[in-house]
Design a protein around this motif. Structure first.
Motif, mmCIF file in Angstrom:
data_model
loop_
_atom_site.group_PDB
_atom_site.id
_atom_site.type_symbol
_atom_site.label_atom_id
_atom_site.label_comp_id
_atom_site.label_asym_id
_atom_site.label_seq_id
_atom_site.Cartn_x
_atom_site.Cartn_y
_atom_site.Cartn_z
ATOM 1 N N LEU A 1 -13.729 26.561 13.345
ATOM 2 C CA LEU A 1 -13.284 27.936 13.170
ATOM 3 C C LEU A 1 -14.493 28.829 13.415
ATOM 4 O O LEU A 1 -15.494 28.733 12.709
ATOM 5 C CB LEU A 1 -12.739 28.134 11.758
ATOM 6 C CG LEU A 1 -12.168 29.514 11.419
ATOM 7 C CD1 LEU A 1 -10.953 29.830 12.280
ATOM 8 C CD2 LEU A 1 -11.810 29.593 9.935
ATOM 9 N N TYR B 1 -12.694 25.342 6.677
ATOM 10 C CA TYR B 1 -13.553 26.525 6.571
ATOM 11 C C TYR B 1 -14.988 26.064 6.748
ATOM 12 O O TYR B 1 -15.405 25.075 6.120
ATOM 13 C CB TYR B 1 -13.381 27.186 5.206
ATOM 14 C CG TYR B 1 -14.420 28.228 4.891
ATOM 15 C CD1 TYR B 1 -14.273 29.537 5.343
ATOM 16 C CD2 TYR B 1 -15.556 27.903 4.152
ATOM 17 C CE1 TYR B 1 -15.236 30.495 5.062
ATOM 18 C CE2 TYR B 1 -16.524 28.852 3.876
ATOM 19 C CZ TYR B 1 -16.359 30.144 4.329
ATOM 20 O OH TYR B 1 -17.319 31.091 4.055
ATOM 21 N N VAL C 1 -9.493 32.464 7.722
ATOM 22 C CA VAL C 1 -9.185 31.071 7.400
ATOM 23 C C VAL C 1 -7.709 30.865 7.069
ATOM 24 O O VAL C 1 -7.133 29.819 7.389
ATOM 25 C CB VAL C 1 -10.098 30.547 6.261
ATOM 26 C CG1 VAL C 1 -9.751 31.192 4.919
ATOM 27 C CG2 VAL C 1 -10.007 29.030 6.153
ATOM 28 N N SER D 1 -6.068 19.841 6.348
ATOM 29 C CA SER D 1 -7.376 19.545 6.924
ATOM 30 C C SER D 1 -7.346 18.334 7.848
ATOM 31 O O SER D 1 -8.122 18.271 8.803
ATOM 32 C CB SER D 1 -8.404 19.325 5.807
ATOM 33 O OG SER D 1 -7.923 18.416 4.851
ATOM 34 N N ASN E 1 -15.692 34.189 8.644
ATOM 35 C CA ASN E 1 -14.679 33.130 8.721
ATOM 36 C C ASN E 1 -13.668 33.204 7.575
ATOM 37 O O ASN E 1 -12.513 32.825 7.734
ATOM 38 C CB ASN E 1 -15.344 31.753 8.732
ATOM 39 C CG ASN E 1 -15.482 31.190 10.132
ATOM 40 O OD1 ASN E 1 -14.952 31.768 11.091
ATOM 41 N ND2 ASN E 1 -16.176 30.078 10.267
ATOM 42 N N ASN F 1 -4.072 22.426 2.624
ATOM 43 C CA ASN F 1 -4.854 23.126 3.649
ATOM 44 C C ASN F 1 -4.752 22.454 5.021
ATOM 45 O O ASN F 1 -5.338 22.947 5.979
ATOM 46 C CB ASN F 1 -6.316 23.275 3.226
ATOM 47 C CG ASN F 1 -7.047 21.936 3.127
ATOM 48 O OD1 ASN F 1 -6.550 20.895 3.537
ATOM 49 N ND2 ASN F 1 -8.251 21.963 2.570
#
Length: 370
Positions: A13, A188, A245, A283, A241, A281
């Motif tokens: 990101l 993040y 996010v 991920s 960021n 999230n």
């Protein structure tokens, strides 16, 4: 040709370059580039609010918060942990002269199995270090009950768990401390970076001393600290960021939905669904290969994907307990860790990030189905 494009397993990101340049101009003008500057202080404040935690301390990477948490809580002897994680989890124990004691995982989550923790406790046990694997929350309530029963500390490796909540409560508030990684591969990132979450101001001060050589003032050293501070450039990058996010996490969510819809009925392929009450999230998106049902073994699929320029990752493989440093430990014998070995030998994490296009996802899915 589009099929020749390499689809990476992750993508960082990144803040807008022009916006980042404007912030850099401000840093250059101030000439304050490290040592608890304005952006560092602001990022700690903004992250604490975003993550719904009382106190947070920034670090230069995600490993040093683990090492520092163990120092701050004065952990020694033995610590119960999982073999199914990135090596930094166990390395942090080794660097503190602590003996890791491996406990098997729950195959439903990939996390340490609370039902197997008590059998691993000895008079030398001082703490439990679980990992929220792939950002899926551990059974924090059961782990805390065990810790309270035996007078143990709990440090969560929450490297994957940025922003994850259960019923509106951040999982970072569980245990005595939680650590985060802000590495470029994470949901993040601050390029490299990390953080430690704690519950009170006194502990926050102690952590801040420890990460800055132990300085409590210009001439006062209160502890044998190290240097693990985050600089102003990465703090500013992190602030930018933080503004984007949520959009990136939702993009990952949409990719996860497409994967699940396409692969749910593919014989020999399994994966995790969202957990009730959990704000995920996204991920990672691990799939697990049953070779007998799927028709080929995990590694064969992994390398076939590579041939098609689809870069999955066997994450976490091999197990930490099989590495040279740790395989001689009594708790590392494979018979002690059957579920962890089974998961490690069957997992492929599919590409999962915010810039995957519909064509990218279609290529990945077709690669697996065919």
């Amino acid at each position: 040709m589009d099929n020749q494009k390499i689809i990476t397993v992750t993508s960082p990101l990144l803040p807008g370059l022009e916006e980042f340049n404007e912030v850099l101009k401000e840093i250059w003008a101030s000439k304050w580039i490290t040592n608890n500057g304005r952006f560092h202080k602001l990022l700690e404040k903004e992250l604490a609010a975003y993550l719904r935690v009382p106190y947070i301390s920034l670090f230069t990477n995600g490993t040093l918060p683990l090492i520092t948490a163990l120092q701050a809580l004065r952990i020694s002897g033995e610590v119960i942990t999982t073999p199914y994680s990135f090596v930094a989890t166990t390395h942090s124990l080794w660097w503190n002269g602590i003996k890791p004691v491996f406990v098997d995982i729950d195959p439903r989550t990939g996390n340490i199995d609370p039902n197997k923790i008590e059998a691993a406790i000895t008079p030398k046990t001082t703490a439990i270090m679980p990992v929220h694997v792939y950002g899926k929350p551990c059974d924090t309530q059961r782990i805390q009950e065990i810790a309270d029963k035996y007078g143990l500390k709990v440090i969560y490796d929450a490297a994957h768990a940025f922003g994850v909540e259960i019923n509106g409560e951040s999982i970072l508030n569980a245990g005595d401390m939680s650590t985060l990684s802000f590495h470029a591969t994470k949901v993040y990132n601050t390029i490299e970076g990390g953080a430690l979450v704690m519950h009170d101001e006194t502990t926050k001060k102690r952590i801040d001393y420890l990460k800055n050589f132990g300085f409590a003032g210009e001439t006062e050293i209160v502890a044998p600290g190290i240097n693990s501070k985050m600089d102003e450039m990465r703090a500013a990058y992190g602030l930018l960021n933080l503004k984007q996010v949520d959009v990136a996490i939702e993009a990952r969510h949409q990719v996860a939905i497409r994967y699940r819809n396409a692969l749910r009925n593919v014989s020999g392929i399994s994966f995790f669904d969202d957990m009730p009450g959990v704000k995920h999230n996204y991920s990672y998106f691990p799939i697990f290969i049953n070779a007998d049902e799927y028709g080929i073994a995990r590694d064969e699929l992994y390398f076939k994907m590579k041939e098609q320029n689809v870069m999955g990752r066997r994450y976490f493989y091999p197990l930490i307990s099989t590495f040279t440093t740790y395989r001689g430990l009594p708790s590392a014998v494979p018979e002690n860790l059957p579920e962890a070995h089974k998961m490690a030998d069957s997992v492929i994490c599919l590409p999962m990030h915010h810039v995957l296009s519909e064509k990218d996802v279609e290529r990945i899915i077709n690669c697996i189905i065919k």
